[in-house]
Design a protein around this motif. Structure first.
Motif, PDB file in Angstrom:
ATOM      1  N   LEU A   1       0.755  -1.221   0.002  1.00  0.00           N
ATOM      2  CA  LEU A   1      -0.029   0.034   0.094  1.00  0.00           C
ATOM      3  C   LEU A   1       1.164   1.155  -0.162  1.00  0.00           C
ATOM      4  CD1 LEU A   1      -2.850   1.184   0.529  1.00  0.00           C
ATOM      5  CD2 LEU A   1      -2.355   1.131   3.204  1.00  0.00           C
ATOM      6  N   GLU A   2       0.647   2.177  -0.982  1.00  0.00           N
ATOM      7  CA  GLU A   2       1.625   3.272  -1.144  1.00  0.00           C
ATOM      8  C   GLU A   2       0.652   4.589  -0.759  1.00  0.00           C
ATOM      9  OE1 GLU A   2       4.956   3.809  -3.907  1.00  0.00           O
ATOM     10  OE2 GLU A   2       3.748   5.574  -4.550  1.00  0.00           O
ATOM     11  N   LEU A   3       1.233   5.151   0.260  1.00  0.00           N
ATOM     12  CA  LEU A   3       0.282   6.421   0.548  1.00  0.00           C
ATOM     13  C   LEU A   3       1.345   7.637   0.307  1.00  0.00           C
ATOM     14  CD1 LEU A   3      -0.787   5.159   4.196  1.00  0.00           C
ATOM     15  CD2 LEU A   3      -2.053   5.182   2.064  1.00  0.00           C
ATOM     16  N   THR A   4       0.587   8.640  -0.309  1.00  0.00           N
ATOM     17  CA  THR A   4       1.371  10.003  -0.455  1.00  0.00           C
ATOM     18  C   THR A   4       0.434  11.169   0.275  1.00  0.00           C
ATOM     19  OG1 THR A   4       2.486   9.373  -2.509  1.00  0.00           O
ATOM     20  CG2 THR A   4       2.000  11.676  -1.984  1.00  0.00           C
ATOM     21  N   ALA A   5       1.184  11.897   1.116  1.00  0.00           N
ATOM     22  CA  ALA A   5       0.211  13.142   1.440  1.00  0.00           C
ATOM     23  C   ALA A   5       0.771  14.226   0.715  1.00  0.00           C
ATOM     24  CB  ALA A   5       0.724  13.211   2.757  1.00  0.00           C
ATOM     25  N   LEU A   6      -0.255  15.039   0.516  1.00  0.00           N
ATOM     26  CA  LEU A   6      -0.150  16.445  -0.174  1.00  0.00           C
ATOM     27  C   LEU A   6      -0.910  17.497   0.487  1.00  0.00           C
ATOM     28  CD1 LEU A   6       1.164  18.021  -2.801  1.00  0.00           C
ATOM     29  CD2 LEU A   6      -1.229  17.492  -3.811  1.00  0.00           C
ATOM     30  N   PRO A   7      -0.205  18.112   1.399  1.00  0.00           N
ATOM     31  CA  PRO A   7      -0.990  19.247   2.010  1.00  0.00           C
ATOM     32  C   PRO A   7      -0.853  20.603   1.234  1.00  0.00           C
ATOM     33  CG  PRO A   7       1.026  18.381   3.391  1.00  0.00           C
ATOM     34  CD  PRO A   7       1.017  17.929   1.987  1.00  0.00           C
ATOM     35  N   LYS A   8      -1.889  20.982   0.615  1.00  0.00           N
ATOM     36  CA  LYS A   8      -1.917  21.954  -0.266  1.00  0.00           C
ATOM     37  C   LYS A   8      -2.606  23.238   0.142  1.00  0.00           C
ATOM     38  CE  LYS A   8      -1.706  23.024  -4.801  1.00  0.00           C
ATOM     39  NZ  LYS A   8      -2.067  24.329  -4.656  1.00  0.00           N
ATOM     40  N   GLY A   9      -1.484  24.235   0.224  1.00  0.00           N
ATOM     41  CA  GLY A   9      -1.762  25.697   0.490  1.00  0.00           C
ATOM     42  C   GLY A   9      -2.751  26.325  -0.222  1.00  0.00           C
TER      43      GLY A   9
ATOM     44  N   LEU B   1       2.180  17.521  -9.360  1.00  0.00           N
ATOM     45  CA  LEU B   1       2.833  18.180  -8.323  1.00  0.00           C
ATOM     46  C   LEU B   1       3.728  17.266  -7.459  1.00  0.00           C
ATOM     47  CD1 LEU B   1       0.289  20.866  -7.377  1.00  0.00           C
ATOM     48  CD2 LEU B   1       2.186  21.190  -8.769  1.00  0.00           C
ATOM     49  N   LEU B   2       3.342  16.067  -7.785  1.00  0.00           N
ATOM     50  CA  LEU B   2       3.915  15.067  -6.760  1.00  0.00           C
ATOM     51  C   LEU B   2       5.228  14.495  -7.634  1.00  0.00           C
ATOM     52  CD1 LEU B   2       0.767  12.663  -6.136  1.00  0.00           C
ATOM     53  CD2 LEU B   2       1.856  14.588  -4.869  1.00  0.00           C
ATOM     54  N   ARG B   3       5.600  14.841  -8.880  1.00  0.00           N
ATOM     55  CA  ARG B   3       6.772  14.521  -9.559  1.00  0.00           C
ATOM     56  C   ARG B   3       8.116  15.068  -8.939  1.00  0.00           C
ATOM     57  NH1 ARG B   3       7.848  15.938 -15.532  1.00  0.00           N
ATOM     58  NH2 ARG B   3       5.717  15.604 -16.009  1.00  0.00           N
TER      59      ARG B   3
ATOM     60  N   SER C   1       4.947  13.773   0.856  1.00  0.00           N
ATOM     61  CA  SER C   1       5.696  12.635   1.543  1.00  0.00           C
ATOM     62  C   SER C   1       5.140  11.455   1.100  1.00  0.00           C
ATOM     63  CB  SER C   1       5.593  12.834   3.075  1.00  0.00           C
ATOM     64  OG  SER C   1       4.268  12.753   3.568  1.00  0.00           O
ATOM     65  N   THR C   2       5.673  10.478   0.956  1.00  0.00           N
ATOM     66  CA  THR C   2       5.355   9.184   0.425  1.00  0.00           C
ATOM     67  C   THR C   2       6.114   8.000   1.165  1.00  0.00           C
ATOM     68  OG1 THR C   2       5.052   9.921  -1.806  1.00  0.00           O
ATOM     69  CG2 THR C   2       5.204   7.526  -1.463  1.00  0.00           C
ATOM     70  N   ALA C   3       5.019   7.012   1.300  1.00  0.00           N
ATOM     71  CA  ALA C   3       5.496   5.554   2.227  1.00  0.00           C
ATOM     72  C   ALA C   3       4.753   4.507   1.783  1.00  0.00           C
ATOM     73  CB  ALA C   3       5.257   5.872   3.720  1.00  0.00           C
TER      74      ALA C   3
END
Ligand code: SF4
Length: 297
Positions: free
Chosen positions: A137-145, A206-208, A275-277
């Motif tokens: 399971l891959e999780l990426t968080a993108l807190p967007k201002g 924006l994740l690249r 951030s990704t895990a």
């Protein structure tokens, strides 16, 4: 720890690491921009940004007071056991991060104006799902201002406008944005698909990692051309003039309807947090973007 607790714990750490520690590629790009800027004012702005980043890390405090709207991208391996807990665990992770990091409560009901106080609410955190042929399971968080979100733009261009029309739309969007998205920015461009698909593609860019060109040579060329055009505008760091308005332009596309030519521009501020895990079936966790942070935390 059972699987639900593990997903919550990883989600919490992703939000914490994203809020405090910028990914290395973004820090590297900001450092290079500082070295290359010639204007005193632009250099001073970049120095303040780099000091801000260092202090956030030393004090373990969020990089910016606007800790963003919480968005997760989930790559769900078809063979991963526990997918049914992901949504609940990420909501719990968001509540915990709001209290413990802490994050500013940024989730407001658009009709009553009531702030939920914990960064959750209808559809928030928003979760983008992708099923992948894997056991992790891959999780990426993108807190967007909010400041950089307000300058995102969608255009339904006439197909006859072609690539030149696309370039003009993107550059015009950045001229209009000016200082509002807190430059230097990262720009995601999504082309084709449909209105929603184009914006989804643009946001995902924006994740690249900064400095990683599109694998298609023609698109890599377009990204370079757009970046040069945007950096010749002179908007500069925090809009006070200079060579560095953007750190990167990332373009991707979907096939379009013959009558439609959607172009979406997603803008991300210098505080380009992500951030990704990956969680493996044996419970092992790999913090892909924040390995060194995980070792010292
Ligand atoms: S746009 Fe980004 S840097 Fe500017 S205030 Fe919002 S989160 Fe902070």
């Amino acid at each position: 720890m059972d699987i639900k607790e593990l997903i919550e714990d990883v989600g919490f750490k992703l939000l914490k690491y994203a809020a405090i520690y910028l990914p290395d590629d973004v820090k590297g790009a900001l450092k290079r921009a500082y070295e290359q800027e010639e204007s005193e004012v632009a250099k001073a702005q970049l120095k303040a940004i780099l000091d801000n980043i260092r202090l956030a890390e030393e004090l373990k405090k969020p990089i910016c007071q606007d800790t963003g709207t919480i968005i997760f991208y989930v790559k769900a391996g078809v063979n991963f056991k526990g997918l049914e807990f992901v949504k609940e665990a990420l909501i719990a992770a968001t509540r915990r991060a709001t209290k413990e990091v802490p994050l500013r409560p940024n989730a407001v009901n658009p009709f009553t104006q009531k702030n939920s106080g914990d960064n959750t609410g209808r559809f928030i955190p928003f979760i983008h799902w992708e099923i992948v042929d894997a056991d992790y399971l891959e999780l990426t968080a993108l807190p967007k201002g909010g400041g950089s979100e307000n300058t995102c733009k969608l255009g339904m261009l006439s197909p006859g406008k072609g690539v030149e029309g696309l370039k003009k739309f993107v550059v015009d969007a950045i001229v209009e944005a000016g200082a509002k998205p807190c430059p230097p920015i990262i720009i995601g461009v999504g082309v084709g698909g449909g209105s929603d698909i184009a914006m989804k593609i643009a946001k995902k860019q924006l994740l690249r990692p900064v400095g990683e060109p599109n694998p298609e040579p023609e698109l890599a060329k377009l990204e370079k051309e757009l970046l040069e055009a945007i950096n010749s505008l002179g908007i500069g760091p925090m809009g006070l003039g200079g060579k560095t308005t953007a750190l990167a332009v990332h373009v991707d596309y979907a096939y379009r309807h013959p009558a439609s030519y959607p172009v979406a521009v997603a803008t991300q501020c210098w505080a380009a947090r992500r951030s990704t895990a990956r969680i493996y079936p044996d419970g092992r966790v790999d913090f892909l973007t924040h390995k060194s942070v995980e070792e010292v935390e």
